[in-house]
Design a protein around this motif. Structure first.
Motif, mmCIF file in Angstrom:
data_model
loop_
_atom_site.group_PDB
_atom_site.id
_atom_site.type_symbol
_atom_site.label_atom_id
_atom_site.label_comp_id
_atom_site.label_asym_id
_atom_site.label_seq_id
_atom_site.Cartn_x
_atom_site.Cartn_y
_atom_site.Cartn_z
ATOM 1 N N UNK A 55 0.831 -1.203 0.000
ATOM 2 C CA UNK A 55 0.000 0.000 0.000
ATOM 3 C C UNK A 55 0.867 1.255 0.000
ATOM 4 N N UNK A 56 1.900 1.267 0.846
ATOM 5 C CA UNK A 56 2.797 2.426 0.928
ATOM 6 C C UNK A 56 3.515 2.635 -0.401
ATOM 7 N N UNK A 57 3.983 1.541 -1.010
ATOM 8 C CA UNK A 57 4.690 1.649 -2.285
ATOM 9 C C UNK A 57 3.765 2.218 -3.367
ATOM 10 N N UNK A 58 2.530 1.743 -3.423
ATOM 11 C CA UNK A 58 1.573 2.247 -4.420
ATOM 12 C C UNK A 58 1.279 3.726 -4.189
ATOM 13 N N UNK A 59 1.098 4.087 -2.926
ATOM 14 C CA UNK A 59 0.811 5.486 -2.584
ATOM 15 C C UNK A 59 2.003 6.372 -2.955
ATOM 16 N N UNK A 60 3.217 5.889 -2.708
ATOM 17 C CA UNK A 60 4.409 6.669 -3.047
ATOM 18 C C UNK A 60 4.556 6.828 -4.562
ATOM 19 N N UNK A 61 4.184 5.813 -5.325
ATOM 20 C CA UNK A 61 4.221 5.943 -6.787
ATOM 21 C C UNK A 61 3.308 7.070 -7.242
ATOM 22 N N UNK A 62 2.101 7.106 -6.647
ATOM 23 C CA UNK A 62 1.146 8.155 -7.006
ATOM 24 C C UNK A 62 1.705 9.523 -6.627
ATOM 25 N N UNK A 63 2.277 9.630 -5.447
ATOM 26 C CA UNK A 63 2.843 10.904 -4.979
ATOM 27 C C UNK A 63 3.978 11.347 -5.895
ATOM 28 N N UNK A 64 4.857 10.428 -6.239
ATOM 29 C CA UNK A 64 5.983 10.772 -7.128
ATOM 30 C C UNK A 64 5.480 11.214 -8.503
ATOM 31 N N UNK A 65 4.448 10.540 -8.980
ATOM 32 C CA UNK A 65 3.895 10.921 -10.281
ATOM 33 C C UNK A 65 3.307 12.340 -10.221
ATOM 34 N N UNK A 66 2.597 12.664 -9.138
ATOM 35 C CA UNK A 66 2.021 14.009 -8.987
ATOM 36 C C UNK A 66 3.133 15.050 -8.858
ATOM 37 N N UNK A 67 4.192 14.726 -8.115
ATOM 38 C CA UNK A 67 5.315 15.650 -7.989
ATOM 39 C C UNK A 67 5.981 15.886 -9.341
ATOM 40 N N UNK A 68 6.117 14.838 -10.126
ATOM 41 C CA UNK A 68 6.701 14.988 -11.474
ATOM 42 C C UNK A 68 5.803 15.855 -12.346
ATOM 43 N N UNK A 69 4.491 15.665 -12.224
ATOM 44 C CA UNK A 69 3.555 16.503 -12.984
ATOM 45 C C UNK A 69 3.677 17.966 -12.533
ATOM 46 N N UNK A 70 3.910 18.189 -11.250
ATOM 47 C CA UNK A 70 4.104 19.543 -10.723
ATOM 48 C C UNK A 70 5.361 20.164 -11.325
ATOM 49 N N UNK A 71 6.454 19.414 -11.388
ATOM 50 C CA UNK A 71 7.690 19.915 -11.998
ATOM 51 C C UNK A 71 7.463 20.277 -13.459
ATOM 52 N N UNK A 72 6.750 19.398 -14.157
ATOM 53 C CA UNK A 72 6.473 19.663 -15.580
ATOM 54 C C UNK A 72 5.630 20.936 -15.730
#
Length: 128
Positions: free
Chosen positions: A81-98
């Motif tokens: 669960x933590x790994x899946x949640x972190x993937x989502x968070x990292x993806x949102x952070x990458x979208x923020x950078x973009x």
């Protein structure tokens, strides 16, 4: 042997008796039966207690093994669960950078705040 299945079977007490070896034709000539011997009864009680203790230890070991397996399964589920949640968070952070790179700071701020909020939620869930 045909009747009792063994030459050591005592028909009077309906038990196997090693004293009957060779006596099965004439019958038991022993003064007292081994089943009435106090030492034999004590030994049988010790054997019974050992069997019960062995069974109890085996049940306890199986219970501990099941608990450990359950704990491992819960731990794996939590880690997944933590790994899946972190993937989502990292993806949102990458979208923020973009979004910042493509000169959309408002969208970048929204995504960054969303990722920060999700990280805080995850921290609270982990600490519980």
């Amino acid at each position: 042997m045909q009747k009792y299945g063994s030459m050591l079977f005592c028909p009077e007490r309906e038990t196997l008796c090693f004293y009957m070896d060779g006596m099965w034709v004439t019958g038991c000539e022993r003064d007292g039966c081994i089943l009435d011997d106090p030492e034999y009864q004590k030994q049988q009680e010790v054997i019974r207690k050992n069997r019960e203790d062995s069974f109890r230890r085996q049940v306890e070991a199986e219970r501990k093994e099941l608990e450990a397996a359950k704990m491992n399964a819960e731990k794996e589920k939590r880690e997944k669960f933590i790994a899946e949640k972190m993937k989502v968070i990292h993806r949102i952070e990458e979208m923020s950078r973009e979004a910042y790179r493509s000169n959309r700071p408002r969208r970048g701020d929204e995504l960054f705040e969303k990722a920060r909020f999700m990280r805080n939620e995850l921290k609270e869930q982990i600490n519980q």
